[in-house]
Scaffold this active site. Structure first.
Site, mmCIF file in Angstrom:
data_model
loop_
_atom_site.group_PDB
_atom_site.id
_atom_site.type_symbol
_atom_site.label_atom_id
_atom_site.label_comp_id
_atom_site.label_asym_id
_atom_site.label_seq_id
_atom_site.Cartn_x
_atom_site.Cartn_y
_atom_site.Cartn_z
ATOM 1 N N HIS A 1 45.259 28.269 47.094
ATOM 2 C CA HIS A 1 46.522 28.739 46.523
ATOM 3 C C HIS A 1 47.649 27.804 46.970
ATOM 4 O O HIS A 1 47.881 27.627 48.169
ATOM 5 C CB HIS A 1 46.751 30.173 47.029
ATOM 6 C CG HIS A 1 47.972 30.856 46.508
ATOM 7 N ND1 HIS A 1 47.975 31.647 45.372
ATOM 8 C CD2 HIS A 1 49.231 30.911 46.988
ATOM 9 C CE1 HIS A 1 49.174 32.150 45.183
ATOM 10 N NE2 HIS A 1 49.963 31.721 46.144
ATOM 11 N N MET B 1 53.160 40.583 43.962
ATOM 12 C CA MET B 1 53.766 40.081 45.200
ATOM 13 C C MET B 1 53.977 41.262 46.144
ATOM 14 O O MET B 1 54.622 42.255 45.784
ATOM 15 C CB MET B 1 55.112 39.399 44.907
ATOM 16 C CG MET B 1 55.010 38.101 44.098
ATOM 17 S SD MET B 1 53.893 36.870 44.811
ATOM 18 C CE MET B 1 54.672 36.556 46.404
ATOM 19 N N HIS C 1 50.912 28.499 42.270
ATOM 20 C CA HIS C 1 51.851 29.626 42.176
ATOM 21 C C HIS C 1 53.242 29.038 41.970
ATOM 22 O O HIS C 1 53.847 28.499 42.888
ATOM 23 C CB HIS C 1 51.767 30.448 43.470
ATOM 24 C CG HIS C 1 52.664 31.640 43.488
ATOM 25 N ND1 HIS C 1 52.788 32.449 44.596
ATOM 26 C CD2 HIS C 1 53.478 32.186 42.540
ATOM 27 C CE1 HIS C 1 53.643 33.426 44.328
ATOM 28 N NE2 HIS C 1 54.079 33.273 43.092
#
Ligand code: DX5
Ligand code: ZN
Length: 233
Positions: free
Chosen positions: A38, A142, A71
């Protein structure tokens, strides 16, 4: 609630890695069974912090076979998609917030042959996903306000994770449900019980005194235990 889901996937967030040893730390996480890497991209505008850009992705591409998940915490993600694809990215998580043309962004990602996911901030309700869910492969809830690593998990997001899991069940069962922010051995099981099946973790993987492998095994064990609990009862 149906608790029998596939294995929980770990997505180490390199934001918490030692950048002087980035390749090494990514290799360690790959050997320890990471599902993907990520990569948090921040522009100092969408979030009050700067992080990394496409050159980091290009370097990582040379040292790992794992999918690179980007992201995008930037105000205009469309401007950067081409260079990140060129650098070797495999998927993009783009935010609902601030994107008045989210459908277009998602379609562009798919047209580039990459996987698209949508991220929502803690104050954003699950319902905004309803019309875009069918077009994405992942939702990222989130569990902190984006912008920084090492923040406290917001327990108020647990109910939303359950709601998103329900929506996914109704609209697109194969869609992944990721959580990002403050995920550790204590909070991971709560999110998995609520329906998450991808855990993004930075501090809990790269910020511990133990090795990356030990930290990942511990995180995985905490999430697995929670998954199996209802069956054992
Ligand atoms: C936060 C980032 C996260 C961050 C998580 O804005 O999106 O991916 O790296 O860090 P930890 O696991 O330390 O909360
Ligand atoms: Zn992230």
């Amino acid at each position: 609630m149906d608790v029998k889901r596939e294995v929980v996937r770990l997505a180490p967030s390199i934001l918490a890695a030692d950048f002087a040893r980035l390749g090494e730390q990514v290799a360690e996480s790959e050997n320890a069974g990471a599902d993907r890497i990520h990569v948090d991209v921040m522009d100092g505008h969408f979030v009050p912090n700067l992080s990394m850009g496409a050159p980091v992705v290009a370097s990582l591409r040379r040292v790992t076979r794992l999918p690179l998940e980007i992201h995008m915490m930037v105000s205009a993600p469309d401007l950067f998609l081409d260079e990140f694809v060129e650098a070797g990215s495999d998927s993009f998580l783009v935010h609902w917030e601030g994107n008045t043309n989210l459908h277009r962004t998602v379609q562009r990602i798919r047209a580039l042959g990459k996987r698209a996911g949508v991220a929502i901030n803690p104050a954003t309700p699950a319902v905004v996903l309803e019309e875009i869910l069918q077009d994405v492969g992942q939702v990222l809830v989130m569990t902190v306000d984006p912008g920084f690593g090492h923040q406290h998990f917001l327990h108020s997001t647990l109910h939303k994770i359950q709601r998103v899991r329900q929506m996914i069940g109704q609209i697109k069962p194969e869609c992944e449900l990721g959580v990002d922010g403050g995920i550790d051995r204590d909070t991971a099981p709560l999110t998995v019980a609520a329906g998450a099946n991808v855990l993004v973790a930075g501090t809990a993987i790269f910020g511990e005194n133990d090795s990356v492998e030990t930290a990942m095994n511990r995180l995985r064990a905490s999430a697995t235990r929670q998954e199996q609990q209802p069956h054992a009862a």
